[in-house]
Design an enzyme around this catalytic site. Structure first.
Site, PDB file in Angstrom:
ATOM      1  N   ASP A 177      70.594 -77.084 -51.568  1.00  0.00           N
ATOM      2  CA  ASP A 177      71.720 -76.184 -51.279  1.00  0.00           C
ATOM      3  C   ASP A 177      71.666 -75.794 -49.812  1.00  0.00           C
ATOM      4  OD1 ASP A 177      72.605 -76.136 -53.908  1.00  0.00           O
ATOM      5  OD2 ASP A 177      71.725 -74.190 -54.382  1.00  0.00           O
ATOM      6  N   ARG A 226      77.007 -83.041 -50.698  1.00  0.00           N
ATOM      7  CA  ARG A 226      77.949 -82.196 -51.451  1.00  0.00           C
ATOM      8  C   ARG A 226      78.715 -81.399 -50.394  1.00  0.00           C
ATOM      9  NH1 ARG A 226      75.147 -77.413 -54.009  1.00  0.00           N
ATOM     10  NH2 ARG A 226      74.672 -78.743 -55.791  1.00  0.00           N
TER      11      ARG A 226
HETATM   12  P1  FDA Z   1      88.407 -70.845 -52.521  1.00  0.00           P
HETATM   13  O1  FDA Z   1      87.379 -69.816 -52.288  1.00  0.00           O
HETATM   14  O2  FDA Z   1      89.502 -71.009 -51.535  1.00  0.00           O
HETATM   15  O3  FDA Z   1      89.010 -70.634 -53.962  1.00  0.00           O
HETATM   16  C1  FDA Z   1      90.049 -71.426 -54.477  1.00  0.00           C
HETATM   17  C2  FDA Z   1      90.385 -70.924 -55.873  1.00  0.00           C
HETATM   18  O4  FDA Z   1      89.288 -71.204 -56.741  1.00  0.00           O
HETATM   19  C3  FDA Z   1      90.574 -69.434 -55.988  1.00  0.00           C
HETATM   20  O5  FDA Z   1      91.898 -69.058 -55.710  1.00  0.00           O
HETATM   21  C4  FDA Z   1      90.214 -69.180 -57.433  1.00  0.00           C
HETATM   22  O6  FDA Z   1      91.257 -69.555 -58.284  1.00  0.00           O
HETATM   23  C5  FDA Z   1      89.071 -70.159 -57.652  1.00  0.00           C
HETATM   24  N1  FDA Z   1      87.759 -69.540 -57.375  1.00  0.00           N
HETATM   25  C6  FDA Z   1      86.955 -69.759 -56.306  1.00  0.00           C
HETATM   26  N2  FDA Z   1      85.817 -69.053 -56.412  1.00  0.00           N
HETATM   27  C7  FDA Z   1      85.904 -68.367 -57.561  1.00  0.00           C
HETATM   28  C8  FDA Z   1      85.037 -67.475 -58.226  1.00  0.00           C
HETATM   29  N3  FDA Z   1      83.857 -67.113 -57.733  1.00  0.00           N
HETATM   30  N4  FDA Z   1      85.464 -66.952 -59.410  1.00  0.00           N
HETATM   31  C9  FDA Z   1      86.646 -67.302 -59.941  1.00  0.00           C
HETATM   32  N5  FDA Z   1      87.515 -68.138 -59.348  1.00  0.00           N
HETATM   33  C10 FDA Z   1      87.151 -68.684 -58.176  1.00  0.00           C
HETATM   34  N6  FDA Z   1      78.189 -72.585 -50.776  1.00  0.00           N
HETATM   35  C11 FDA Z   1      77.229 -72.657 -49.821  1.00  0.00           C
HETATM   36  O7  FDA Z   1      77.347 -71.998 -48.784  1.00  0.00           O
HETATM   37  N7  FDA Z   1      76.130 -73.449 -50.016  1.00  0.00           N
HETATM   38  C12 FDA Z   1      75.976 -74.234 -51.127  1.00  0.00           C
HETATM   39  O8  FDA Z   1      74.974 -74.939 -51.255  1.00  0.00           O
HETATM   40  C13 FDA Z   1      76.993 -74.172 -52.121  1.00  0.00           C
HETATM   41  N8  FDA Z   1      76.901 -74.924 -53.261  1.00  0.00           N
HETATM   42  C14 FDA Z   1      77.986 -74.968 -54.120  1.00  0.00           C
HETATM   43  C15 FDA Z   1      77.957 -75.829 -55.216  1.00  0.00           C
HETATM   44  C16 FDA Z   1      79.068 -75.948 -56.032  1.00  0.00           C
HETATM   45  C17 FDA Z   1      79.049 -76.915 -57.172  1.00  0.00           C
HETATM   46  C18 FDA Z   1      80.230 -75.160 -55.771  1.00  0.00           C
HETATM   47  C19 FDA Z   1      81.462 -75.288 -56.603  1.00  0.00           C
HETATM   48  C20 FDA Z   1      80.239 -74.280 -54.716  1.00  0.00           C
HETATM   49  C21 FDA Z   1      79.123 -74.162 -53.899  1.00  0.00           C
HETATM   50  N9  FDA Z   1      79.111 -73.260 -52.844  1.00  0.00           N
HETATM   51  C22 FDA Z   1      78.098 -73.328 -51.910  1.00  0.00           C
HETATM   52  C23 FDA Z   1      80.138 -72.180 -52.763  1.00  0.00           C
HETATM   53  C24 FDA Z   1      81.305 -72.574 -51.880  1.00  0.00           C
HETATM   54  O9  FDA Z   1      80.896 -72.619 -50.537  1.00  0.00           O
HETATM   55  C25 FDA Z   1      82.477 -71.599 -52.020  1.00  0.00           C
HETATM   56  O10 FDA Z   1      82.062 -70.315 -51.643  1.00  0.00           O
HETATM   57  C26 FDA Z   1      83.059 -71.530 -53.414  1.00  0.00           C
HETATM   58  O11 FDA Z   1      83.084 -72.766 -54.031  1.00  0.00           O
HETATM   59  C27 FDA Z   1      84.511 -71.013 -53.348  1.00  0.00           C
HETATM   60  O12 FDA Z   1      85.278 -71.906 -52.611  1.00  0.00           O
HETATM   61  P2  FDA Z   1      86.415 -72.850 -53.247  1.00  0.00           P
HETATM   62  O13 FDA Z   1      86.259 -74.197 -52.616  1.00  0.00           O
HETATM   63  O14 FDA Z   1      86.343 -72.837 -54.694  1.00  0.00           O
HETATM   64  O15 FDA Z   1      87.768 -72.310 -52.658  1.00  0.00           O
END
Ligand code: FDA
Length: 308
Positions: free
Chosen positions: A132, A185
């Site tokens: 991560d 990732r």
């Molecule tokens: P964004 O935040 O723009 O959200 C898009 C939409 O997704 C929202 O409108 C909502 O509908 C939904 N959503 C997003 N987060 C949600 C939540 N917590 N609860 C409910 N709905 C939500 N970060 C990092 O810094 N280091 C890492 O190693 C990782 N590893 C990682 C693994 C995996 C499998 C995932 C999915 C995410 C990570 N992350 C991470 C976290 C990542 O950086 C980010 O903060 C979150 O995924 C939220 O970003 P989105 O891309 O989902 O888009």
């Protein structure tokens, strides 16, 4: 919204709240919104159930910023047990590890030793270790470590890393990782970073995410696109179909408890989906970062709170 995001990220570092939350029954119940349970057995049960729904898993034994060598060793041992259990139960799962949980802030050499042993173990078991990515003070050291380990034959191919689209440096990092044959990732990034290193505007982060996901999709390696953002997912699907990149060549990744509807929809459409399943007692910072991403989750939790 950026104010709320900063507020929850600041809370994620609050030791008093952390101690209170992680030790209270109420806190443990609230955390179940995003955490599979407190024990290895809970995580394995969830992994099995997720596999049955046609999705792969990555298991995260929660914990970060350990302060003693003993804690780091204990954390590494949990991951070794997970690798054995994954193989024994024939789960479609691998592990996600944070370097600060392996003792990175105590001694980078200590952390590297633990990670190397895990990656060797993973390779023997036909599994994989994803490192991560934490805050930007660790980006360079994390990438350097992953490159060094990937170069060792006993580890080669069994280790990969995470790149955060909010960092300005990420395109260069991805190009170098692809040159080295290292699996990535891609996520947007979950920490609070200054404007000197990261795009402050969400629109710029999103645009960079799309740009970087195209680079990954076009590479022959198998990468993970970690996002719940339907616009990011649509852009990836469209790039892939325009360039004849089949759904078996990459995977979408999402967090346990977030957008289950979207996870299932992607599976129905024939895409690979991997669910990130965290478990363990040290859930507080992880949980607070999830609230930071979507403060509306607080309302959901408040409703549940009154049901207790
Ligand atoms: P964004 O935040 O723009 O959200 C898009 C939409 O997704 C929202 O409108 C909502 O509908 C939904 N959503 C997003 N987060 C949600 C939540 N917590 N609860 C409910 N709905 C939500 N970060 C990092 O810094 N280091 C890492 O190693 C990782 N590893 C990682 C693994 C995996 C499998 C995932 C999915 C995410 C990570 N992350 C991470 C976290 C990542 O950086 C980010 O903060 C979150 O995924 C939220 O970003 P989105 O891309 O989902 O888009």
């Amino acid at each position: 919204m950026p104010i709320l995001r900063s507020f929850f990220i600041a809370l994620s570092h609050n030791r008093l709240l952390r101690r209170f939350g992680e030790r209270s029954r109420m806190g443990n119940r609230l955390s179940s919104r995003f955490v599979a349970g407190m024990e290895i057995g809970d995580a394995l049960r969830v992994a099995e159930a997720v596999n049955k729904q046609g999705m792969a898993v990555t298991l995260d034994s929660l914990g970060e910023s350990v302060t003693t060598e003993t804690e780091a060793l204990a954390a590494a041992m949990v991951y070794h047990r997970l690798l054995d259990a994954i193989a024994e139960r024939k789960l479609n799962a691998h592990i996600s590890v944070k370097l600060t949980q392996m003792g990175m802030s105590l001694s980078p050499a200590l952390a590297e030793g633990f990670v190397e042993n895990l990656a060797r173990h993973a390779k023997v078991k036909g599994s994989f270790v994803r490192i991560d990515m934490e805050d930007s003070s660790l980006t360079q050291a994390t990438l350097d470590m992953v490159r060094r380990l990937h170069a060792k034959p006993e580890v080669h191919g069994a280790i990969g890393v995470v790149i955060q689209a909010y960092l300005y440096r990420s395109q260069t990092d991805i190009e170098q990782l692809l040159d080295g044959g290292i699996r990535v990732r891609l996520c947007k990034g979950a920490y609070k970073e200054p404007a000197e290193v990261a795009f402050p505007r969400k629109a710029d982060v999103d645009a960079n995410y799309v740009r970087l996901s195209c680079l990954l999709l076009a590479s022959p390696l198998f990468h993970g696109l970690a996002t719940h953002d339907e616009a990011m997912i649509a852009a990836a699907k469209s790039f892939a179909s325009q360039h004849g990149i089949g759904p078996s060549r990459f995977e979408f990744q999402m967090l346990f408890g977030v957008r289950r509807d979207l996870q299932r929809k992607l599976v129905r459409e024939g895409y690979n989906v991997r669910v990130y399943v965290p478990f363990g007692n040290d859930w507080y910072p992880y949980f607070m970062r999830r609230l930071a991403e979507r403060p509306a989750n607080v309302l959901f939790l408040a409703k549940n709170f009154f049901r207790f």
